[in-house]
Design a protein around this motif. Structure first.
Motif, short mmCIF file in Angstrom:
data_model
loop_
_atom_site.label_atom_id
_atom_site.label_comp_id
_atom_site.label_asym_id
_atom_site.label_seq_id
_atom_site.Cartn_x
_atom_site.Cartn_y
_atom_site.Cartn_z
N TYR A 33 -14.03 62.11 98.80
CA TYR A 33 -14.06 61.05 97.80
C TYR A 33 -13.33 61.49 96.53
O TYR A 33 -12.51 60.75 96.00
N SER A 37 -10.31 58.97 96.02
CA SER A 37 -10.81 57.69 95.50
C SER A 37 -9.86 57.05 94.49
O SER A 37 -9.73 55.83 94.45
N ALA A 38 -9.17 57.86 93.67
CA ALA A 38 -8.26 57.26 92.69
C ALA A 38 -7.11 56.55 93.40
O ALA A 38 -6.67 55.47 92.98
N TYR A 41 -8.59 53.43 95.03
CA TYR A 41 -8.96 52.47 93.99
C TYR A 41 -7.71 51.81 93.40
O TYR A 41 -7.70 50.60 93.13
N GLY A 42 -6.64 52.59 93.24
CA GLY A 42 -5.38 52.02 92.76
C GLY A 42 -4.91 50.89 93.67
O GLY A 42 -4.51 49.82 93.21
N ILE A 43 -4.99 51.13 94.99
CA ILE A 43 -4.56 50.11 95.97
C ILE A 43 -5.44 48.86 95.87
O ILE A 43 -4.95 47.73 95.81
N LEU A 45 -7.49 47.90 93.43
CA LEU A 45 -7.44 47.23 92.12
C LEU A 45 -6.16 46.42 91.97
O LEU A 45 -6.16 45.33 91.42
N ARG A 51 -11.91 44.85 87.91
CA ARG A 51 -12.55 46.15 88.15
C ARG A 51 -13.91 46.00 88.82
O ARG A 51 -14.26 46.79 89.69
N GLU A 55 -14.51 47.72 92.35
CA GLU A 55 -15.44 48.84 92.52
C GLU A 55 -16.49 48.54 93.58
O GLU A 55 -16.90 49.42 94.34
N GLU A 56 -16.90 47.29 93.64
CA GLU A 56 -17.83 46.88 94.70
C GLU A 56 -17.18 47.08 96.08
O GLU A 56 -17.77 47.65 97.00
N LEU A 58 -14.65 49.02 96.78
CA LEU A 58 -14.40 50.44 97.04
C LEU A 58 -15.64 51.12 97.63
O LEU A 58 -15.54 51.98 98.51
N GLN A 59 -16.80 50.72 97.15
CA GLN A 59 -18.04 51.28 97.72
C GLN A 59 -18.13 50.97 99.21
O GLN A 59 -18.42 51.84 100.03
N TYR A 62 -15.76 53.15 101.28
CA TYR A 62 -16.17 54.53 101.55
C TYR A 62 -17.35 54.59 102.52
O TYR A 62 -17.47 55.56 103.28
N VAL A 63 -18.20 53.58 102.51
CA VAL A 63 -19.25 53.54 103.54
C VAL A 63 -18.59 53.43 104.92
O VAL A 63 -18.96 54.12 105.87
N ARG A 88 -6.92 48.58 102.41
CA ARG A 88 -6.12 47.35 102.27
C ARG A 88 -6.76 46.21 103.05
O ARG A 88 -6.81 45.08 102.58
#
Lengths: 188, 238
Positions: A33, A37-38, A41-43, A45, A51, A55-56, A58-59, A62-63, A88
């Motif tokens: 992570y 993650s950055a 997250y860039g992709i 966002l 945001r 961020e929701e 992105l969580q 990762y799950v 994506r």
């Protein structure tokens, strides 16, 4: 902002980490992570723009990475490439499900995306990206821009039609022709 | 356009992201059963993947990792099978081939897979089986925990049938080779636990399992009488 060099972006060192994550190693997951993650997250966002929603999402991504790590096949993709596909797909599902920022309601949001410019101008590029770019450069300039806007900003055909002021049918046939041209140019 | 072109433009638009919600969902469903489409999508992911390099990284909120870890913990607590569902979906294509081959044997009874196909998962003593309603969707998930001697069954795609009961069976040469009932099971979408009868570990490990649809209250003959579900035993992980 510093950009990763291609060698790092390809993430060769991530392969052993992915293997440990597949074995349910939570420390390895935290390290994965921290290292990725950055980028993801860039992709996300860039596609979702907000945001809180990004961020929701992105969580959830990762799950999914945790749950599907055992499916990762190092012979087929880099860890980052594999994770970016998951990211994506999830971001696109989200942006299609409920448009977080309407292009009509918030022209400034669109402006940000346009101002961000062509990301391809920015960085030291891997061989794969250079090859892809050579093929993209063979497309008509406006069609190349449509392909890139679709990929980077997550625009549907309808949204592309509005942004580029062409009928949806035209956008669709241009996309199809551009895709076939790219495929044949890349020879894969 | 050729057939290949047709597939490639659909797959290309899927990866590019230009399909609307309905089209995306339809392509996502089709790729589960159309190998050519799935392969075309993967090829586009390869071709266009390098574009992702050019997206500048953005650091997410610092607290996000602990939120993700909390979600993972919550899902692990929800049931031993939750984590496996994704695995199972991915393996559906392979099961389908096995199911087709196995159907030939199925005359009227159970199809099951020998436990010998199962590699031992990380959690020793736990085995998982998938019972499919048809070629497309898993219907029941079964876990057998040989350490606690509990079996847990959960419906995934199966629905309760009015006036009918689902019945679980075990078959082993060591038990005379005839199906023995393990009891009626409910088509619930949460895991329902049943005690595992006192068969020896070696018997259970090498047995085959099956589910049949019976009249309400179970088979009147003590043997499976109704249509059987394909049963696939798989590793609980990996």
């Amino acid at each position: 902002m510093t950009l990763q060099k291609p060698a790092e972006a390809a993430g060769a060192g991530l392969v052993p980490l992915m293997r440990r994550v597949a074995e349910r190693d939570r420390a390895a997951f935290a390290e994965l992570y921290q290292k990725t993650s950055a980028k993801l997250y860039g992709i996300v966002l860039r596609t979702l723009r907000r945001r809180d929603i990004a961020e929701e999402v992105l969580q959830e991504i990762y799950v999914q990475i945790w749950e599907r790590a055992h499916q990762y096949d190092a012979t087929r993709a880099s860890p980052l490439g594999w994770m970016a596909v998951i990211a994506r797909n999830r971001a696109l599902d989200e942006v299609r499900r409920k448009r977080p920022v309407s292009l009509d309601d918030a022209p400034e949001a669109l402006q940000v995306a346009v101002d961000a410019g062509d990301p391809l101008d920015l960085l030291e590029q891997s061989e794969a990206l250079q090859r892809l770019r050579r093929c993209l450069d063979r497309l008509e300039p406006d069609r190349r821009q449509i392909v890139l806007s679709a990929y980077y900003d997550g625009l549907s055909r309808e949204e592309l039609a509005r942004r580029f002021s062409h009928p949806v049918g035209t956008i669709k046939s241009w996309l199809h022709r551009s895709l076939l041209q790219l495929r044949d140019c890349l020879g894969q | 356009m050729t057939d290949r072109d047709e597939i490639d433009v659909v797959a290309g638009e899927f990866v590019l992201g230009t399909l609307d919600a309905g089209e995306r969902a339809s392509v996502a469903a089709r790729r589960q059963r159309e190998e050519a489409l799935d392969a075309a999508i993967k090829a586009w992911e390869q071709r266009l993947g390098a574009l992702g390099e050019a997206v500048p990284p953005v650091a997410p909120d610092a607290g996000l990792l602990s939120k993700i870890e909390a979600r993972i913990d919550a899902r692990a607590m929800a049931g031993p099978l939750t984590d496996q569902v994704v695995t199972l979906e991915r393996r559906a294509r392979r099961w389908r081939r096995i199911a087709v081959a196995a159907s030939a044997l199925a005359a009227c009874l159970l199809i099951a897979i020998g436990v010998r196909e199962v590699t031992r998962p990380q959690t020793a003593g736990i085995y998982t089986a998938v019972f499919q309603k048809d070629d497309a969707s898993p219907a029941f998930l079964l876990t057998v925990n040989l350490d606690t001697r509990v079996l847990s069954i959960r419906a995934v795609a199966a629905q309760p049938q009015p006036g009918k009961s689902y019945q679980l069976w075990i078959v082993s040469d060591k038990l005379g080779g005839v199906p023995r009932s393990l009891g009626l099971i409910e088509a619930k979408h949460v895991p329902v636990s049943h005690p595992l009868p006192g068969y020896e570990r070696a018997v259970v490990e090498t047995a085959t399992f099956g589910i049949s649809l019976e009249p309400a209250g179970g088979s009147p003959t003590g043997r499976p009488t109704g249509p059987a579900f394909h049963a696939k035993l798989i590793a609980a992980s990996r």
